[in-house]
Write a protein that holds these residues in place. Structure first.
Motif, PDB file in Angstrom:
ATOM      1  N   VAL A 135     -24.390 -24.037  27.325  1.00  0.00           N
ATOM      2  CA  VAL A 135     -25.517 -24.603  26.579  1.00  0.00           C
ATOM      3  C   VAL A 135     -26.033 -23.606  25.540  1.00  0.00           C
ATOM      4  O   VAL A 135     -26.333 -23.969  24.386  1.00  0.00           O
ATOM      5  N   LEU A 136     -26.151 -22.331  25.931  1.00  0.00           N
ATOM      6  CA  LEU A 136     -26.604 -21.324  24.975  1.00  0.00           C
ATOM      7  C   LEU A 136     -25.633 -21.173  23.813  1.00  0.00           C
ATOM      8  O   LEU A 136     -26.039 -21.012  22.651  1.00  0.00           O
ATOM      9  N   GLY A 137     -24.347 -21.216  24.116  1.00  0.00           N
ATOM     10  CA  GLY A 137     -23.360 -21.129  23.037  1.00  0.00           C
ATOM     11  C   GLY A 137     -23.436 -22.300  22.079  1.00  0.00           C
ATOM     12  O   GLY A 137     -23.227 -22.151  20.865  1.00  0.00           O
ATOM     13  N   ALA A 138     -23.791 -23.484  22.626  1.00  0.00           N
ATOM     14  CA  ALA A 138     -23.915 -24.650  21.749  1.00  0.00           C
ATOM     15  C   ALA A 138     -25.183 -24.591  20.904  1.00  0.00           C
ATOM     16  O   ALA A 138     -25.211 -25.086  19.768  1.00  0.00           O
ATOM     17  N   LEU A 139     -26.262 -23.985  21.436  1.00  0.00           N
ATOM     18  CA  LEU A 139     -27.524 -23.926  20.703  1.00  0.00           C
ATOM     19  C   LEU A 139     -27.614 -22.743  19.749  1.00  0.00           C
ATOM     20  O   LEU A 139     -28.472 -22.741  18.846  1.00  0.00           O
ATOM     21  N   PRO A 160     -25.765 -21.559  17.164  1.00  0.00           N
ATOM     22  CA  PRO A 160     -25.687 -21.826  15.710  1.00  0.00           C
ATOM     23  C   PRO A 160     -26.935 -22.507  15.158  1.00  0.00           C
ATOM     24  O   PRO A 160     -27.370 -22.212  14.040  1.00  0.00           O
ATOM     25  N   TRP A 161     -27.523 -23.433  15.929  1.00  0.00           N
ATOM     26  CA  TRP A 161     -28.730 -24.096  15.468  1.00  0.00           C
ATOM     27  C   TRP A 161     -29.909 -23.118  15.398  1.00  0.00           C
ATOM     28  O   TRP A 161     -30.737 -23.204  14.474  1.00  0.00           O
ATOM     29  N   LEU A 162     -29.974 -22.208  16.348  1.00  0.00           N
ATOM     30  CA  LEU A 162     -31.049 -21.217  16.309  1.00  0.00           C
ATOM     31  C   LEU A 162     -30.922 -20.310  15.094  1.00  0.00           C
ATOM     32  O   LEU A 162     -31.916 -19.949  14.452  1.00  0.00           O
ATOM     33  N   ILE A 163     -29.697 -19.940  14.777  1.00  0.00           N
ATOM     34  CA  ILE A 163     -29.493 -19.069  13.612  1.00  0.00           C
ATOM     35  C   ILE A 163     -29.801 -19.812  12.316  1.00  0.00           C
ATOM     36  O   ILE A 163     -30.402 -19.266  11.381  1.00  0.00           O
ATOM     37  N   ALA A 164     -29.380 -21.086  12.262  1.00  0.00           N
ATOM     38  CA  ALA A 164     -29.540 -21.841  11.021  1.00  0.00           C
ATOM     39  C   ALA A 164     -30.993 -22.216  10.757  1.00  0.00           C
ATOM     40  O   ALA A 164     -31.446 -22.194   9.599  1.00  0.00           O
ATOM     41  N   PHE A 165     -31.753 -22.545  11.806  1.00  0.00           N
ATOM     42  CA  PHE A 165     -33.124 -23.002  11.604  1.00  0.00           C
ATOM     43  C   PHE A 165     -34.162 -22.030  12.152  1.00  0.00           C
ATOM     44  O   PHE A 165     -35.280 -21.967  11.637  1.00  0.00           O
ATOM     45  N   GLY A 166     -33.805 -21.289  13.147  1.00  0.00           N
ATOM     46  CA  GLY A 166     -34.788 -20.402  13.760  1.00  0.00           C
ATOM     47  C   GLY A 166     -35.139 -19.216  12.885  1.00  0.00           C
ATOM     48  O   GLY A 166     -36.325 -18.844  12.770  1.00  0.00           O
TER      49      GLY A 166
END
Length: 325
Positions: A264-268, A270-276
């Motif tokens: 789950v962390l591996g899937a999230l 990229p989204w954290l890097i792109a928007f976080g």
């Protein structure tokens, strides 16, 4: 005087003689009755068992007629077996196993085969008539090298007898309900009786289904045969549950949970890097701007001074007014 004495003597003699005669008669009667009882006792003792046997023969016969036959050959027993055999050709041995089941009057209820990495395996479930269970197991063991055999039985005679009794009672309840339903005179009685009859019929159908299931299991035994080729790994039977098995299961569950969490962390990520990161940068810039603005425009000094404390009233004697004379 002499006459009086003679009369007294005569009377006493008469009384004594009468007593002697009565005592003799009583002893004779008692002896006769005792002798008769002693003579008739054997006959009465012989007649009593015959009467008891004659009177109880019908009840005993009825009890024996109603009692179920619980001999070994008449009992309802479910046979289950598991056989593991290592063979040269799994497909050929599987065909032979199916032929054994059909020859015995049974059938193949399950066939699961797998092949991979040069190791072929087959797991077949055979339904064999109970009288031919032992012969079928022996024939399956001769297909190759037998590695494991496990036979288990379950006696369901008491369950079958109980189901038969419950089915009989429930059938009588259904019949009585149908009779009452035919005699219903009002709409409310008709609806109530229809609902009651439907409930009783459903209970009867459930009991009959259980009876059919037991009859199927007792009539056809189940044999699970596992066929392995020479390169396949042996089937290891799991031992009884204990502390070590529980510890191993808990450790496996922990590793599985960690794998899921990392997935789950591996899937999230990229989204954290792109928007976080952009959101964090905007929040950081806003906070820095607010700090700079507050430092450039400090608040007035009076705004931070506390308000003056209220002076307490001065208490003293009232002013004296000049009194005019």
């Amino acid at each position: 005087m002499r006459a009086f004495r003679s009369r007294t003597t005569y009377l006493l003699g008469t009384v004594v003689l009468t007593g002697v005669l009565l005592a003799g008669c009583g002893s004779g009667d008692s002896s006769d009755s005792a002798g008769m009882s002693a003579a008739d006792a054997p006959a009465m003792n012989e007649a009593a068992p015959q009467k008891a046997e004659g009177g109880g023969s019908g009840t005993q016969a009825d009890t024996q007629a109603k009692a179920p036959d619980l001999r070994v050959e008449q009992r309802d027993i479910i046979y289950r077996g598991t056989v593991t055999v290592r063979v040269e050709n799994v497909d050929a041995a599987a065909g032979q196993a199916g032929g054994i089941a059909k020859t015995a009057g049974g059938f193949v209820s399950g066939d699961n085969r797998s092949s991979g990495s040069g190791a072929d395996t087959a797991t077949m479930e055979l339904r064999i008539p109970a009288p031919k269970f032992d012969a079928a197991v022996a024939q399956l063991a001769k297909l190759g090298t037998e590695e494991q055999r496990q036979i288990s039985t379950e006696d369901v005679t008491e369950q079958t007898i109980d189901l038969d009794a419950r089915i009989t009672v429930q059938q009588a309840r259904v019949d009585s309900g149908r009779k009452l339903l035919a005699q219903a005179k009002s709409l409310n009685d008709l609806v109530m009786l229809e609902r009651e009859v439907a409930t009783r019929e459903a209970d009867l159908a459930s009991l009959q289904a259980k009876k059919r299931n037991l009859a199927d299991l007792t009539a056809l035994s189940t044999i699970t045969v596992t066929l392995l080729d020479p390169e396949a790994d042996a089937v290891v039977e799991e031992g009884p549950p204990g502390f070590l098995s529980g510890l191993g299961a808990g450790w496996d569950a922990l590793l599985a949970s960690l794998r899921v969490l990392l997935t789950v962390l591996g899937a999230l990520l990229p989204w954290l890097i792109a928007f976080g990161l952009p959101i964090w940068g905007i929040l950081y810039a806003v906070r820095r701007y607010n700090r700079t603005r507050r430092a450039a425009h400090p608040a007035p000094a009076y705004a931070h001074q506390p308000p003056p404390a209220a002076q307490p009233p001065v208490s003293g004697p009232p002013a004296q007014q000049d009194q005019q004379p």
